[in-house]
Design a protein around this motif. Structure first.
Motif, PDB file in Angstrom:
ATOM      1  N   VAL A  60     -11.229   9.594  14.785  1.00  0.00           N
ATOM      2  CA  VAL A  60     -10.660   9.132  16.232  1.00  0.00           C
ATOM      3  C   VAL A  60     -11.685   8.019  16.667  1.00  0.00           C
ATOM      4  CG1 VAL A  60      -9.643   9.785  18.176  1.00  0.00           C
ATOM      5  CG2 VAL A  60      -9.497  11.211  16.409  1.00  0.00           C
ATOM      6  N   PHE A  61     -12.911   8.390  16.701  1.00  0.00           N
ATOM      7  CA  PHE A  61     -13.668   7.590  17.312  1.00  0.00           C
ATOM      8  C   PHE A  61     -13.706   6.095  16.480  1.00  0.00           C
ATOM      9  CE2 PHE A  61     -18.283   5.985  18.100  1.00  0.00           C
ATOM     10  CZ  PHE A  61     -18.073   5.725  19.307  1.00  0.00           C
ATOM     11  N   HIS A  62     -13.604   6.134  15.133  1.00  0.00           N
ATOM     12  CA  HIS A  62     -13.489   4.976  14.250  1.00  0.00           C
ATOM     13  C   HIS A  62     -12.464   4.337  14.555  1.00  0.00           C
ATOM     14  CE1 HIS A  62     -13.882   2.648  10.773  1.00  0.00           C
ATOM     15  NE2 HIS A  62     -12.769   2.922  10.473  1.00  0.00           N
ATOM     16  N   ILE A  63     -11.173   4.712  14.893  1.00  0.00           N
ATOM     17  CA  ILE A  63     -10.151   4.026  15.180  1.00  0.00           C
ATOM     18  C   ILE A  63     -10.150   3.271  16.628  1.00  0.00           C
ATOM     19  CG2 ILE A  63      -7.532   4.289  15.806  1.00  0.00           C
ATOM     20  CD1 ILE A  63      -7.657   6.697  13.947  1.00  0.00           C
ATOM     21  N   LEU A  64     -11.087   3.923  17.555  1.00  0.00           N
ATOM     22  CA  LEU A  64     -11.006   3.373  18.858  1.00  0.00           C
ATOM     23  C   LEU A  64     -12.045   1.889  18.586  1.00  0.00           C
ATOM     24  CD1 LEU A  64     -11.104   3.076  21.787  1.00  0.00           C
ATOM     25  CD2 LEU A  64     -12.961   4.498  22.002  1.00  0.00           C
ATOM     26  N   ARG A  65     -13.238   2.137  17.669  1.00  0.00           N
ATOM     27  CA  ARG A  65     -14.142   1.155  17.411  1.00  0.00           C
ATOM     28  C   ARG A  65     -13.370  -0.021  16.632  1.00  0.00           C
ATOM     29  NH1 ARG A  65     -20.177   1.522  17.239  1.00  0.00           N
ATOM     30  NH2 ARG A  65     -19.828  -0.560  18.229  1.00  0.00           N
ATOM     31  N   GLN A  66     -12.632   0.377  15.777  1.00  0.00           N
ATOM     32  CA  GLN A  66     -12.024  -0.625  14.761  1.00  0.00           C
ATOM     33  C   GLN A  66     -10.521  -1.113  15.129  1.00  0.00           C
ATOM     34  OE1 GLN A  66     -14.210  -2.231  12.964  1.00  0.00           O
ATOM     35  NE2 GLN A  66     -15.626  -0.529  13.616  1.00  0.00           N
ATOM     36  N   GLY A  67      -9.672  -0.393  15.957  1.00  0.00           N
ATOM     37  CA  GLY A  67      -8.714  -0.646  16.317  1.00  0.00           C
ATOM     38  C   GLY A  67      -8.247  -1.982  16.659  1.00  0.00           C
ATOM     39  N   LYS A  68      -7.177  -2.556  16.167  1.00  0.00           N
ATOM     40  CA  LYS A  68      -6.705  -3.990  16.464  1.00  0.00           C
ATOM     41  C   LYS A  68      -5.273  -4.126  17.167  1.00  0.00           C
ATOM     42  CE  LYS A  68      -9.516  -5.452  12.390  1.00  0.00           C
ATOM     43  NZ  LYS A  68      -9.750  -6.235  11.318  1.00  0.00           N
ATOM     44  N   SER A  69      -4.984  -3.260  17.754  1.00  0.00           N
ATOM     45  CA  SER A  69      -3.670  -3.174  18.463  1.00  0.00           C
ATOM     46  C   SER A  69      -3.974  -2.337  19.909  1.00  0.00           C
ATOM     47  CB  SER A  69      -2.637  -2.514  17.696  1.00  0.00           C
ATOM     48  OG  SER A  69      -2.548  -1.169  17.641  1.00  0.00           O
ATOM     49  N   VAL A  70      -3.182  -3.013  20.863  1.00  0.00           N
ATOM     50  CA  VAL A  70      -3.530  -2.160  22.326  1.00  0.00           C
ATOM     51  C   VAL A  70      -2.899  -0.729  22.230  1.00  0.00           C
ATOM     52  CG1 VAL A  70      -2.553  -2.021  24.441  1.00  0.00           C
ATOM     53  CG2 VAL A  70      -3.102  -4.196  23.618  1.00  0.00           C
ATOM     54  N   GLU A  71      -1.912  -0.589  21.214  1.00  0.00           N
ATOM     55  CA  GLU A  71      -1.409   0.928  21.295  1.00  0.00           C
ATOM     56  C   GLU A  71      -2.257   1.656  20.401  1.00  0.00           C
ATOM     57  OE1 GLU A  71       2.666   3.246  19.289  1.00  0.00           O
ATOM     58  OE2 GLU A  71       2.216   1.314  19.014  1.00  0.00           O
ATOM     59  N   LYS A 108     -17.532 -14.361  31.537  1.00  0.00           N
ATOM     60  CA  LYS A 108     -16.425 -15.122  30.889  1.00  0.00           C
ATOM     61  C   LYS A 108     -15.301 -15.351  31.759  1.00  0.00           C
ATOM     62  CE  LYS A 108     -17.840 -14.193  26.051  1.00  0.00           C
ATOM     63  NZ  LYS A 108     -17.032 -13.710  24.905  1.00  0.00           N
ATOM     64  N   SER A 109     -14.753 -16.328  31.628  1.00  0.00           N
ATOM     65  CA  SER A 109     -13.216 -16.698  32.165  1.00  0.00           C
ATOM     66  C   SER A 109     -12.236 -15.800  31.963  1.00  0.00           C
ATOM     67  CB  SER A 109     -13.012 -18.225  32.079  1.00  0.00           C
ATOM     68  OG  SER A 109     -12.485 -18.330  30.574  1.00  0.00           O
ATOM     69  N   SER A 110     -11.322 -15.800  32.580  1.00  0.00           N
ATOM     70  CA  SER A 110     -10.056 -14.610  32.294  1.00  0.00           C
ATOM     71  C   SER A 110      -9.586 -14.901  31.079  1.00  0.00           C
ATOM     72  CB  SER A 110      -9.036 -14.964  33.261  1.00  0.00           C
ATOM     73  OG  SER A 110      -7.877 -14.012  32.918  1.00  0.00           O
ATOM     74  N   SER A 111      -9.266 -16.318  30.748  1.00  0.00           N
ATOM     75  CA  SER A 111      -8.696 -16.751  29.277  1.00  0.00           C
ATOM     76  C   SER A 111      -9.357 -16.334  28.182  1.00  0.00           C
ATOM     77  CB  SER A 111      -8.155 -18.181  29.252  1.00  0.00           C
ATOM     78  OG  SER A 111      -9.533 -18.881  29.361  1.00  0.00           O
ATOM     79  N   GLU A 112     -11.073 -16.386  28.436  1.00  0.00           N
ATOM     80  CA  GLU A 112     -11.952 -15.892  27.231  1.00  0.00           C
ATOM     81  C   GLU A 112     -11.682 -14.495  27.142  1.00  0.00           C
ATOM     82  OE1 GLU A 112     -15.265 -19.199  27.227  1.00  0.00           O
ATOM     83  OE2 GLU A 112     -15.378 -17.813  29.122  1.00  0.00           O
ATOM     84  N   ARG A 113     -11.526 -13.841  28.004  1.00  0.00           N
ATOM     85  CA  ARG A 113     -11.583 -12.148  27.625  1.00  0.00           C
ATOM     86  C   ARG A 113     -10.471 -11.721  27.319  1.00  0.00           C
ATOM     87  NH1 ARG A 113     -12.892 -11.336  33.657  1.00  0.00           N
ATOM     88  NH2 ARG A 113     -15.168 -11.839  33.983  1.00  0.00           N
ATOM     89  N   GLN A 114      -9.363 -12.536  27.283  1.00  0.00           N
ATOM     90  CA  GLN A 114      -8.036 -11.807  26.849  1.00  0.00           C
ATOM     91  C   GLN A 114      -7.797 -11.873  25.344  1.00  0.00           C
ATOM     92  OE1 GLN A 114      -4.969 -13.956  28.960  1.00  0.00           O
ATOM     93  NE2 GLN A 114      -5.650 -13.633  30.823  1.00  0.00           N
ATOM     94  N   ASP A 115      -8.725 -10.935  24.826  1.00  0.00           N
ATOM     95  CA  ASP A 115      -8.572 -10.557  23.489  1.00  0.00           C
ATOM     96  C   ASP A 115      -8.763  -9.075  23.139  1.00  0.00           C
ATOM     97  OD1 ASP A 115     -11.277 -10.037  23.038  1.00  0.00           O
ATOM     98  OD2 ASP A 115     -11.872 -12.116  23.424  1.00  0.00           O
ATOM     99  N   ILE A 116      -8.346  -8.847  21.968  1.00  0.00           N
ATOM    100  CA  ILE A 116      -8.339  -7.346  21.769  1.00  0.00           C
ATOM    101  C   ILE A 116      -9.678  -6.680  21.664  1.00  0.00           C
ATOM    102  CG2 ILE A 116      -8.396  -7.313  19.040  1.00  0.00           C
ATOM    103  CD1 ILE A 116      -6.156  -5.296  21.250  1.00  0.00           C
ATOM    104  N   GLU A 117     -10.824  -7.550  21.244  1.00  0.00           N
ATOM    105  CA  GLU A 117     -12.061  -6.980  21.298  1.00  0.00           C
ATOM    106  C   GLU A 117     -12.583  -6.694  22.625  1.00  0.00           C
ATOM    107  OE1 GLU A 117     -16.546  -8.381  19.372  1.00  0.00           O
ATOM    108  OE2 GLU A 117     -14.892  -9.610  19.426  1.00  0.00           O
ATOM    109  N   SER A 118     -12.173  -7.522  23.646  1.00  0.00           N
ATOM    110  CA  SER A 118     -12.792  -7.323  25.015  1.00  0.00           C
ATOM    111  C   SER A 118     -12.280  -5.922  25.621  1.00  0.00           C
ATOM    112  CB  SER A 118     -12.314  -8.345  25.782  1.00  0.00           C
ATOM    113  OG  SER A 118     -12.877  -9.647  25.671  1.00  0.00           O
ATOM    114  N   LEU A 119     -10.785  -5.780  25.382  1.00  0.00           N
ATOM    115  CA  LEU A 119     -10.124  -4.562  25.752  1.00  0.00           C
ATOM    116  C   LEU A 119     -10.893  -3.319  25.010  1.00  0.00           C
ATOM    117  CD1 LEU A 119      -7.968  -3.132  27.216  1.00  0.00           C
ATOM    118  CD2 LEU A 119      -6.542  -3.460  25.448  1.00  0.00           C
ATOM    119  N   ARG A 120     -11.126  -3.360  23.612  1.00  0.00           N
ATOM    120  CA  ARG A 120     -11.663  -2.432  22.824  1.00  0.00           C
ATOM    121  C   ARG A 120     -13.196  -2.059  23.563  1.00  0.00           C
ATOM    122  NH1 ARG A 120     -10.735  -4.267  17.658  1.00  0.00           N
ATOM    123  NH2 ARG A 120     -12.696  -5.343  17.851  1.00  0.00           N
TER     124      ARG A 120
END
Length: 477
Positions: free
Chosen positions: A74-85, A165-177
């Motif tokens: 489960v932790f691996h999925i959090l670290r490597q997940g590539k979708s918000v869901e 970073k600016s808002s636009s620079e943060r808007q990627d899946i890696e930042s969220l993860r």
């Protein structure tokens, strides 16, 4: 008695069989070829796996704990997940597992009703921790996902860079993860630390705190502790500036959202609005735990319970104070982002004391009046034009107003709450005097600022503080 032992043994074997079957069924999903590919089928497999773990362990009231391999997956999925869901689902499941099956918990002794600490040493952790060093020999399919001390520091350094970073620079899946991953790590540290604190208060057994994960991380000689703490401060200041931009409408414009839509990151952008706020709170919680630990360690030192093995490090509150004094530009964002009233007030008072004469205190006697709190003592420094003028020369009028306003807010918050839930009362003399008396002194301090220099303009935050103080006085009359 022998019959009961046999029944218990059979029951234990049945649990192990059930756990083994559950692990085999759920981990079978991981072994599918599609699971390791970046495809819709792979995403579906991962979601199926997460749901299988939740259904087996979380949904039933008496469901068995997931195995170490399952939690690691489960932790691996959090670290490597590539979708918000996937990221949100794995994050929520990890927190549910931690809450339902904590590694550290408190039990009540059947003998005298006292509380004891129960530590499940076999429980899975996202950290590679051994008594004094981080181990790189952790076995497991996804052991590379785990954090040693260097990885933890580098991770926080990355958050500090991300925060500016600016808002636009943060808007990627890696930042969220990474932000959700940090929140989970802090939850794990808190789940280990807070039960230890509660039992320590009863037993004063320093070993309980010495062995906490947080202390092991901070005590490692493989990382620069001060640099790590400065990165924590930098992160909370950077995230605070972002939220100030949202309030002003300057960092979440229609143009920015349109660009996110074009980049197919709209779901990430919306998720980040709330996640960045909760990440700021998580960093605050981490810093509070460290400052609390510093206080308890000082207590243990005074009782000669510590040894050379405990090491020596500068308390985090002192590091924060030094950084805010050195770089005053950090003050507004720190005070905006750091909401813990007790520690905020403590830091502001110590900041003032760097530039003002230490207030005299009355000797406490059994029948005599209680001595002034440190903040009341600071406010007395504004009792005449001479001392007020000296403070303004050293600190700047805008900084003075900022500190007074935030200290007033923190004081009133503490007056109503008395202490933060789950945290110790490490400064038992911070609050003193009525809200009415405090309001009078706040108004007097601002009046002294204006009378000392007629060119001083009261800031919007200062006006809010004066309005609150005036309201308190009017309702009390």
């Amino acid at each position: 008695m022998e019959k009961r032992k046999n029944i218990n043994a059979c029951s234990n074997r049945r649990v192990k069989i059930n756990r083994g079957g559950m692990e085999a069924n759920t981990l079978a999903i991981l072994d599918s070829d599609e699971f390791h590919k970046d495809s819709q089928e792979s995403k579906d497999d991962r979601l199926d796996f997460l749901e299988a773990v939740r259904t087996a362990s979380i949904v039933p009231e008496d469901g068995p704990a997931p195995t170490e391999k399952m939690v690691e997956a489960v932790f691996h999925i959090l670290r490597q997940g590539k979708s918000v869901e996937l990221i949100m689902s794995s994050y929520e499941l990890l927190n549910e597992i931690q809450k339902r099956f904590p590694q550290v918990r408190i039990s009540e002794s059947s003998d005298n009703g006292s509380h004891e600490l129960v530590v499940v040493n076999e429980a899975w952790l996202p950290f590679m921790v051994s008594s004094d060093v981080m181990s790189n020999e952790r076995e497991g399919k996804y052991s590379s996902d785990l954090f040693d001390i260097n990885g933890f520091h580098e991770f926080i350094q990355g958050l500090a860079e991300l925060a500016y970073k600016s808002s636009s620079e943060r808007q990627d899946i890696e930042s969220l993860r990474n932000m959700l991953l940090f929140q989970y790590l802090v939850n794990v540290l808190g789940g280990d630390f807070i039960p230890r604190v509660n039992v320590y208060k009863e037993t004063m057994n320093w070993n309980l705190l010495r062995e906490c994960i947080l202390n092991i991380l901070l005590s490692s000689r493989r990382v620069n502790y001060k640099v790590l703490m400065k990165d924590c401060l930098s992160t909370i200041c950077g995230l605070s500036q972002y939220h100030a931009g949202i309030v002003d409408g300057s960092d979440c414009s229609e143009t920015s959202m349109e660009k996110s839509s074009e980049d197919h990151n709209t779901d990430v952008a919306f998720a980040l609005i709330e996640v960045q706020k909760t990440t700021c709170r998580a960093m605050e919680n981490l810093m509070i735990m460290i400052m609390e630990f510093d206080v308890f360690k000082k207590q243990a030192e005074m009782k000669n319970q510590t040894s050379r093995a405990d090491g020596v490090r500068t308390p985090l509150a002192e590091i924060i104070l030094d950084e805010l004094t050195y770089d005053r530009d950090l003050l507004p964002s720190f005070l905006q982002g750091f909401s813990a009233s007790k520690w905020k007030l403590e830091i502001i008072v110590q900041y003032f004391l760097k530039y003002t004469a230490k207030p005299s205190t009355r000797t406490r006697s059994s029948n005599g009046p209680r001595e002034d709190s440190p903040f009341i003592g600071v406010l007395k420094s504004f009792s005449n034009s001479t001392t007020t003028r000296n403070i303004i020369k050293k600190m700047d009028a805008d900084i003075v107003q900022l500190l007074l306003s935030h200290a007033f807010q923190a004081y009133l918050s503490m007056s109503s709450q008395q202490h933060l839930p789950g945290m110790s009362d490490c400064k038992d003399d911070v609050i003193d005097g009525s809200d009415v008396e405090l309001s009078k002194k706040i108004i007097a301090a601002f009046n002294s600022l204006r009378s000392t220099d007629e060119n001083i303009k009261i800031s919007s935050l200062g006006k809010e503080a004066l309005f609150t103080a005036a309201t308190i006085l009017s309702t009390s009359s």
